[in-house]
Design an enzyme around this catalytic site. Structure first.
Site, PDB file in Angstrom:
ATOM      1  N   ASP A  73       8.374  59.316 -12.488  1.00 15.66           N
ATOM      2  CA  ASP A  73       9.054  60.430 -11.814  1.00 15.66           C
ATOM      3  C   ASP A  73      10.184  60.999 -12.663  1.00 15.66           C
ATOM      4  OD1 ASP A  73       9.733  62.335  -9.999  1.00 15.66           O
ATOM      5  OD2 ASP A  73      10.157  60.974  -8.349  1.00 15.66           O
TER       6      ASP A  73
ATOM      7  N   HIS B   4       9.196  65.127  -9.644  1.00 11.14           N
ATOM      8  CA  HIS B   4       8.878  65.811  -8.393  1.00 11.14           C
ATOM      9  C   HIS B   4       9.762  67.034  -8.150  1.00 11.14           C
ATOM     10  CE1 HIS B   4      12.123  63.220  -6.555  1.00 11.14           C
ATOM     11  NE2 HIS B   4      12.329  64.325  -5.863  1.00 11.14           N
TER      12      HIS B   4
ATOM     13  N   SER C 229      17.906  64.893  -5.767  1.00 13.82           N
ATOM     14  CA  SER C 229      16.945  64.369  -6.734  1.00 13.82           C
ATOM     15  C   SER C 229      17.158  64.981  -8.107  1.00 13.82           C
ATOM     16  CB  SER C 229      15.515  64.661  -6.276  1.00 13.82           C
ATOM     17  OG  SER C 229      15.188  63.925  -5.133  1.00 13.82           O
TER      18      SER C 229
END
Length: 346
Positions: A114, A83, A196
């Site tokens: 992911d 992402h 992230s």
């Protein structure tokens, strides 16, 4: 005057309590020295970990936003979240040890877990991170999160491993189709936007996870403090190694029914099951006799109300496992055994 009298008594009482607490909790000099020694040792450990690992952490920028990454090898491969890369194929990467922006391109992205790998063009003197075994983690282990939260590069926070082996739904977004994370590490180390794709690091200076998302509180419109999740390093190194070697994931290790599905709702819009739209010829669903039009309502007796619930159940299984699938079809409910297959790789 009454107001000041109350305050005066409160101050007096606090002073007396403070004096009492001091008298009751004072420690011998040798114990104080030992405590200070332990604290100093832990502080030195923290500093040592930061000095060893932070040079392996990068900030990734693209039109989609900013995220973090970890140097995977000396050839310039960077591991991050799918992402973070979104639909982009070109990026600007900044090492935590300098201000130079390095161009990078996408190698491959694998949204089901992911995870993505990009590669720096022309990078030199890179310091690959050491990846540890997430299978060896224990609840209570001290960990540090490193990345670029809110664009603040080379940031470090700390916490503990709160739980392991979590199955965590990741909601869809503009740049991500959404998925269910498997075997996720839960941590109290703060994970904020921009973290992230960075690193969750042990006190052995090893990357044991990739921070991916924080729990949210929909009623408050924000994240839940102290509840974050990271991809386990064992999964990360497996998939990243496949991507580097083959340009894509070739073995997902994710269980699959071998069917295309969608959520089914009642007239009020309430999810009531998962409808089978199509089955893969020769796949698990077809072999078990499931067919388009069937509505899955339970697996192994556990209710399945929507696609996310189905993904969460499958994420807890391995290819080759046998599950009991209950479906509604013309004539009533039927339960059939299904030997799960493997989800096709990217």
């Amino acid at each position: 005057m009454r107001h000041w009298g109350v305050v005066g008594h409160a101050v007096l009482a606090m002073a007396l309590v403070t004096g009492l607490a001091t008298a009751c909790t004072s420690s011998p000099p040798d114990q104080i020295s030992a405590d200070q020694s332990v604290g100093g040792s832990l502080e030195r450990q923290y500093t040592d970990v930061v000095n060893k690992v932070l040079p392996s952490i990068v900030e990734i920028q693209s039109p989609a936003g900013t995220g973090s990454g970890v140097v995977f090898d000396s050839d310039g491969h960077i591991v991050t979240n799918a992402h973070v890369v979104g639909r982009e194929s070109r990026f600007s990467v900044r090492l935590s040890t300098g201000t130079q922006q390095l161009p990078a391109t996408l190698v491959s992205s694998y949204p089901p877990d992911d995870l993505a790998v990009i590669k720096i063009e022309g990078g030199s003197n890179l310091r690959p991170a050491r990846f540890g075994r997430s299978a060896d983690l224990q609840v209570g282990d001290i960990v540090m999160a490193m990345g670029a939260p809110l664009g603040l590069e080379a940031s470090v926070t700390d916490g503990i491993v709160s739980a392991v082996g979590r199955t965590v739904p990741e909601p869809p977004s503009e740049d991500s189709p959404g998925t269910v994370l498997r075997q996720a590490i839960q941590t109290s180390a703060p994970i904020n936007p921009g973290n992230s794709g960075g690193a969750l690091v042990s006190l052995d200076s090893q990357v044991i996870g990739i921070p991916t998302l924080a729990a949210t509180l929909p009623q408050l419109g924000g994240t839940a403090p102290g509840i974050g999740f990271a991809l386990p390093s064992d999964l990360v190194t497996d998939l990243a190694t496949q991507i580097v070697a083959n340009g894509r994931v070739v073995n997902s290790h994710r269980a699959s029914l071998g069917a295309s599905v969608q959520t089914v709702t009642d007239p009020d819009g309430k999810p009531i099951g998962v409808g089978i739209v199509a089955v893969q010829a020769g796949g698990p669903a077809a072999t078990a006799g499931l067919q388009p039009g069937d509505v899955i309502t339970a697996i192994d007796g556990n209710a399945v109300t929507d696609v996310i619930t189905l993904q969460a159940v499958l994420a807890q299984h391995e290819p080759g496992d046998t599950v009991q699938v209950t479906v509604l079809r013309t004539g009533g409910a039927v339960t059939v055994p299904v030997v799960l297959g493997e989800q096709p790789a990217a």
